[in-house]
Design a protein around this motif. Structure first.
Motif, mmCIF file in Angstrom:
data_model
loop_
_atom_site.group_PDB
_atom_site.id
_atom_site.type_symbol
_atom_site.label_atom_id
_atom_site.label_comp_id
_atom_site.label_asym_id
_atom_site.label_seq_id
_atom_site.Cartn_x
_atom_site.Cartn_y
_atom_site.Cartn_z
ATOM 1 N N ALA A 143 0.843 -1.199 0.000
ATOM 2 C CA ALA A 143 0.000 0.000 0.000
ATOM 3 C C ALA A 143 0.876 1.247 0.000
ATOM 4 O O ALA A 143 1.930 1.263 0.638
ATOM 5 C CB ALA A 143 -0.904 0.003 1.228
ATOM 6 N N PRO A 144 0.470 2.308 -0.718
ATOM 7 C CA PRO A 144 1.237 3.563 -0.666
ATOM 8 C C PRO A 144 1.228 4.116 0.757
ATOM 9 O O PRO A 144 0.224 3.987 1.471
ATOM 10 C CB PRO A 144 0.480 4.490 -1.629
ATOM 11 C CG PRO A 144 -0.314 3.576 -2.502
ATOM 12 C CD PRO A 144 -0.664 2.400 -1.649
ATOM 13 N N PRO A 145 2.317 4.716 1.199
ATOM 14 C CA PRO A 145 2.353 5.263 2.561
ATOM 15 C C PRO A 145 1.386 6.428 2.718
ATOM 16 O O PRO A 145 1.137 7.181 1.775
ATOM 17 C CB PRO A 145 3.805 5.727 2.715
ATOM 18 C CG PRO A 145 4.301 5.928 1.321
ATOM 19 C CD PRO A 145 3.585 4.924 0.481
ATOM 20 N N HIS A 200 5.533 10.565 -11.638
ATOM 21 C CA HIS A 200 5.643 9.175 -12.102
ATOM 22 C C HIS A 200 4.768 9.050 -13.341
ATOM 23 O O HIS A 200 3.551 9.155 -13.268
ATOM 24 C CB HIS A 200 5.178 8.190 -11.027
ATOM 25 C CG HIS A 200 5.275 6.750 -11.467
ATOM 26 N ND1 HIS A 200 4.938 5.700 -10.628
ATOM 27 C CD2 HIS A 200 5.664 6.170 -12.626
ATOM 28 C CE1 HIS A 200 5.124 4.563 -11.263
ATOM 29 N NE2 HIS A 200 5.547 4.826 -12.488
ATOM 30 N N TRP A 201 5.431 8.830 -14.471
ATOM 31 C CA TRP A 201 4.747 8.688 -15.749
ATOM 32 C C TRP A 201 4.626 7.198 -16.036
ATOM 33 O O TRP A 201 5.629 6.510 -16.214
ATOM 34 C CB TRP A 201 5.557 9.393 -16.830
ATOM 35 C CG TRP A 201 4.816 9.676 -18.101
ATOM 36 C CD1 TRP A 201 3.676 9.096 -18.544
ATOM 37 C CD2 TRP A 201 5.194 10.633 -19.105
ATOM 38 N NE1 TRP A 201 3.311 9.611 -19.757
ATOM 39 C CE2 TRP A 201 4.220 10.565 -20.116
ATOM 40 C CE3 TRP A 201 6.251 11.520 -19.236
ATOM 41 C CZ2 TRP A 201 4.287 11.354 -21.263
ATOM 42 C CZ3 TRP A 201 6.318 12.306 -20.380
ATOM 43 C CH2 TRP A 201 5.346 12.229 -21.374
ATOM 44 N N LYS A 259 9.623 6.371 -3.629
ATOM 45 C CA LYS A 259 8.816 5.196 -3.283
ATOM 46 C C LYS A 259 7.327 5.531 -3.334
ATOM 47 O O LYS A 259 6.520 4.739 -3.835
ATOM 48 C CB LYS A 259 9.204 4.699 -1.897
ATOM 49 C CG LYS A 259 8.492 3.416 -1.489
ATOM 50 C CD LYS A 259 9.012 2.898 -0.168
ATOM 51 C CE LYS A 259 8.316 1.587 0.216
ATOM 52 N NZ LYS A 259 8.839 1.046 1.505
ATOM 53 N N LEU A 260 6.945 6.716 -2.810
ATOM 54 C CA LEU A 260 5.541 7.118 -2.828
ATOM 55 C C LEU A 260 5.000 7.171 -4.247
ATOM 56 O O LEU A 260 3.932 6.621 -4.553
ATOM 57 C CB LEU A 260 5.391 8.486 -2.159
ATOM 58 C CG LEU A 260 4.004 9.143 -2.259
ATOM 59 C CD1 LEU A 260 2.996 8.363 -1.432
ATOM 60 C CD2 LEU A 260 4.070 10.601 -1.811
ATOM 61 N N LEU A 261 5.731 7.851 -5.140
ATOM 62 C CA LEU A 261 5.282 7.984 -6.520
ATOM 63 C C LEU A 261 5.273 6.641 -7.245
ATOM 64 O O LEU A 261 4.353 6.347 -8.014
ATOM 65 C CB LEU A 261 6.185 8.971 -7.261
ATOM 66 C CG LEU A 261 5.904 10.448 -7.006
ATOM 67 C CD1 LEU A 261 7.076 11.309 -7.446
ATOM 68 C CD2 LEU A 261 4.626 10.872 -7.729
ATOM 69 N N THR A 262 6.300 5.843 -7.002
ATOM 70 C CA THR A 262 6.354 4.540 -7.664
ATOM 71 C C THR A 262 5.151 3.691 -7.278
ATOM 72 O O THR A 262 4.477 3.110 -8.137
ATOM 73 C CB THR A 262 7.655 3.809 -7.307
ATOM 74 O OG1 THR A 262 8.771 4.589 -7.746
ATOM 75 C CG2 THR A 262 7.712 2.449 -8.001
ATOM 76 N N LEU A 263 4.853 3.622 -6.000
ATOM 77 C CA LEU A 263 3.716 2.813 -5.559
ATOM 78 C C LEU A 263 2.391 3.357 -6.090
ATOM 79 O O LEU A 263 1.505 2.587 -6.486
ATOM 80 C CB LEU A 263 3.688 2.751 -4.035
ATOM 81 C CG LEU A 263 4.629 1.726 -3.405
ATOM 82 C CD1 LEU A 263 4.694 1.903 -1.901
ATOM 83 C CD2 LEU A 263 4.173 0.305 -3.756
ATOM 84 N N ALA A 264 2.251 4.677 -6.114
ATOM 85 C CA ALA A 264 1.026 5.259 -6.661
ATOM 86 C C ALA A 264 0.842 4.843 -8.119
ATOM 87 O O ALA A 264 -0.270 4.496 -8.553
ATOM 88 C CB ALA A 264 1.061 6.777 -6.530
ATOM 89 N N LEU A 268 10.565 -3.287 -3.810
ATOM 90 C CA LEU A 268 9.152 -3.330 -4.193
ATOM 91 C C LEU A 268 8.811 -4.603 -4.972
ATOM 92 O O LEU A 268 7.727 -4.705 -5.544
ATOM 93 C CB LEU A 268 8.797 -2.097 -5.030
ATOM 94 C CG LEU A 268 8.849 -0.759 -4.293
ATOM 95 C CD1 LEU A 268 8.627 0.395 -5.262
ATOM 96 C CD2 LEU A 268 7.809 -0.715 -3.181
ATOM 97 N N GLY A 269 9.740 -5.540 -4.996
ATOM 98 C CA GLY A 269 9.463 -6.833 -5.612
ATOM 99 C C GLY A 269 9.870 -6.986 -7.053
ATOM 100 O O GLY A 269 9.556 -8.000 -7.687
ATOM 101 N N PHE A 270 10.594 -6.004 -7.628
ATOM 102 C CA PHE A 270 11.043 -6.117 -9.011
ATOM 103 C C PHE A 270 12.308 -6.969 -9.100
ATOM 104 O O PHE A 270 13.189 -6.880 -8.236
ATOM 105 C CB PHE A 270 11.318 -4.735 -9.604
ATOM 106 C CG PHE A 270 10.082 -3.958 -9.966
ATOM 107 C CD1 PHE A 270 9.545 -4.046 -11.243
ATOM 108 C CD2 PHE A 270 9.456 -3.152 -9.030
ATOM 109 C CE1 PHE A 270 8.397 -3.337 -11.578
ATOM 110 C CE2 PHE A 270 8.311 -2.437 -9.354
ATOM 111 C CZ PHE A 270 7.781 -2.529 -10.634
ATOM 112 N N GLU A 271 12.407 -7.753 -10.158
ATOM 113 C CA GLU A 271 13.581 -8.572 -10.414
ATOM 114 C C GLU A 271 14.096 -8.296 -11.825
ATOM 115 O O GLU A 271 13.318 -7.996 -12.736
ATOM 116 C CB GLU A 271 13.251 -10.055 -10.271
ATOM 117 C CG GLU A 271 12.809 -10.462 -8.868
ATOM 118 C CD GLU A 271 12.505 -11.945 -8.778
ATOM 119 O OE1 GLU A 271 12.446 -12.611 -9.836
ATOM 120 O OE2 GLU A 271 12.322 -12.438 -7.651
#
Length: 302
Positions: free
Chosen positions: A145-147, A219-220, A252-257, A288-291
């Protein structure tokens, strides 16, 4: 036996240039289908669509009148491709020789998916690996979840607000000042990108200071039209944070959004591109779980 080579002059007849560009795109699509990645990046596609062969040299390889390869030299950048079904016949060697003979002392060339054939051609022409671009991916499920933030709000980009475009260009230029492609985006480039079929202002998210209203980052996201309705892959297209806003957890905020926006649009996988030496960004994405799923290599001479 290598395929037949033909040079296409930038000032060739309009019909000849149009046919040549159709052939280039056909070879690129064949490489994408066979290798999982095409040779032409977004900037190259936009340049060919808007400028044709202006400022470029093109060599086409054909076999029985069918396009099987090309070499596109634009300034000091070389894009070279041979369709998977036509490889190991000397066509890539012939295309590289033709293009390198016309190139200046400095030459740059990408090898997408780090193809061994490209590494061999690079060695033959004294090009050395200078840069890695990693492809990272993760499923669009089970996203953190976004913070919760009181000091920052995230909203969609407004194409009708001149201030949004100006803020985007300002932050992008500052955040990517040392990036050879992204940092060069200007108003014309932005207009071309936002005119693409895939552009959705709702997927271009801005982080805004809740107290001052100042834009702090963006974040585009990107979803190709073919997968926009219940498709498979979404992309973290660009994430940029203004230097003065670094250290506030906005990346991190923008990425999660953006990840949640993509998931809400129905994609099942999310991918992104990150410089191999950008260790802070790689750490954020890994957290964030990316590989890493693929590596692109840039070769240079001079």
């Amino acid at each position: 036996m290598p395929a037949a080579l033909r040079a296409i002059a930038p000032d060739a007849a309009e019909a000849e240039v149009a046919a040549a560009l159709t052939a280039v795109r056909a070879v690129d699509e064949a490489c994408h289908a066979g290798d999982g990645a095409g040779v032409l990046d977004e900037a190259a596609h936009l340049r060919l669509a808007h400028d044709g062969l202006a400022g470029a040299r093109l060599w086409l390889a054909t076999d029985a009148e069918e396009p099987v390869g090309f070499a596109l030299l634009t300034g000091e950048s070389l894009d070279l491709a041979v369709a998977p079904t036509a490889r190991r016949a000397g066509t890539g060697t012939a295309l590289a020789a033709a293009a390198v003979a016309e190139a200046g002392p400095r030459l740059l060339a990408w090898s997408h998916v780090d193809h061994p054939g490209a590494a061999s051609l690079a060695r033959q022409h004294d090009l050395h690996a200078v840069r890695e671009l990693l492809v990272m991916a993760r499923p669009a499920t089970d996203l953190p979840a976004p913070p919760e933030r009181d000091d920052v709000r995230v909203r969609a980009y407004d194409p009708a607000a001149p201030g949004d475009a100006a803020d985007l260009l300002r932050i992008n230029a500052a955040a990517f000042a040392h990036h050879p492609e992204q940092g060069a985006m200007d108003a014309d480039d932005l207009a071309r990108r936002t005119a693409q079929d895939w552009f959705d202002p709702a997927g271009l998210l801005l982080a805004v200071d809740a107290a001052t209203g100042a834009t702090l980052g963006f974040h585009w996201t990107k979803i190709e039209p073919a997968v926009a309705d219940g498709g498979t892959t979404g992309e973290v297209y660009v994430v940029g944070v203004a230097p003065e806003a670094q250290g506030r957890g906005l990346g991190k905020l923008l990425t999660l959004a953006g990840l949640h926006h993509l998931a809400d649009r129905g994609v099942t996988e999310i991918e992104l591109y990150v410089e191999g030496d950008n260790h802070p960004a790689r750490a954020v994405y890994a957290g964030l779980g990316f590989e890493v799923v693929a590596t692109h290599v840039q070769y240079a001479r001079g």
